[in-house]
Design an enzyme around this catalytic site. Sequence first.
Site, PDB file in Angstrom:
ATOM      1  N   HIS A  42       0.825  -1.207   0.000  1.00 51.02           N
ATOM      2  CA  HIS A  42       0.000   0.000   0.000  1.00 51.02           C
ATOM      3  C   HIS A  42       0.860   1.258   0.000  1.00 51.02           C
ATOM      4  CE1 HIS A  42      -4.187  -1.445   1.579  1.00 51.02           C
ATOM      5  NE2 HIS A  42      -3.732  -2.205   0.602  1.00 51.02           N
ATOM      6  N   GLU A  66      -6.507  -0.809  -5.674  1.00 51.02           N
ATOM      7  CA  GLU A  66      -7.498   0.034  -4.996  1.00 51.02           C
ATOM      8  C   GLU A  66      -7.174   1.493  -5.288  1.00 51.02           C
ATOM      9  OE1 GLU A  66      -5.238  -1.490  -2.677  1.00 51.02           O
ATOM     10  OE2 GLU A  66      -6.261  -3.364  -2.180  1.00 51.02           O
TER      11      GLU A  66
END
Length: 323
Positions: free
Chosen positions: A37, A106
């Site tokens: 991330h 995402e």
Amino acid sequence: MQIGYKLAAEAFGPDELVRQAVLAEQAGFDFVEMSDHYHPWLDVQGHSPFAWTVFGAIAAKTERIGLATGVTCPTVRYHPAIIAQAAATLALLSDGRFTLGVGSGERLNEHVTGHGFPNSVPERHALLREALEIIRLLWSGGYRSYHGKYLHIDDARVFDLPSEAPVIAVAAAGPLAARIAAELGDGLFATEDKSEIVDAYRAAGGDGPRYAEVPMAWAPDADAGAQAALDTSRWAVTGWKVMSELPNPANFEAATSTVRKEDILGKFACGSDPDRYVEVAQPFVDAGFDRLVMQNAGPDPDGFIDFYQRELDQRLRALTPSS
């Protein structure tokens, strides 16, 4: 059945993640998995180090345990040529212990470079297909060029290649992505106990390892575990359609403001009763997954690892589909 430990990169800094990986190896876990991330899900989590650097340190400080990204998006924030090189290097440094988990991404992480993140799921899937083709091409050796609809490489070569390419596990939340996993990957990765994902993967010819994350929050009592998960991991109850679309931790803060402790208790194994952990894991086994990742959102990782070693290891490994 293999059991993995989720390194919560959004909740801990790089040194602590390396320390937990060493403990996980000592406790008998088969592999550690870590997200890749740029942002945490919530600001309160407070961390998000560069996964590839952390994995390099883990590879140097461990001997046996497998390593897996869970997962990397090789299409927007990264170019697939870079991921091909990074994964090959990590495979060499870990003596072949690395699994490249990939997915369509995402918005939380992929929007940060300013190049935009596709609104269309089919376009994200098309990007992922091209990225996987590029990675495979570069791993085949030599100078390579590729000109797709979205992605390109021009006379690129990965010079340091392992003798055996890393396993690629492709994340899927539905049958279309499961088909990509079967056609272009070596395994499947999921976060929900949906048998239709595994069924679609197998129907498309997939026969590799099938990874799934099992939500839990270890603490001496269930209320304390549920409160910790509510504070830091309530985003996990929103489902993939929400998780893939929101751009920043502040948006997840707003979207999860109505999540209750009861919602956490219904989804997570909380507390210290091993029967509850087995109960939450069983549906993933019934759905066809054979790589269970312990995703602990509790406040005490050392306590959880000790609990796993004493109470869970053998019971989870013995699970078989209840049907």
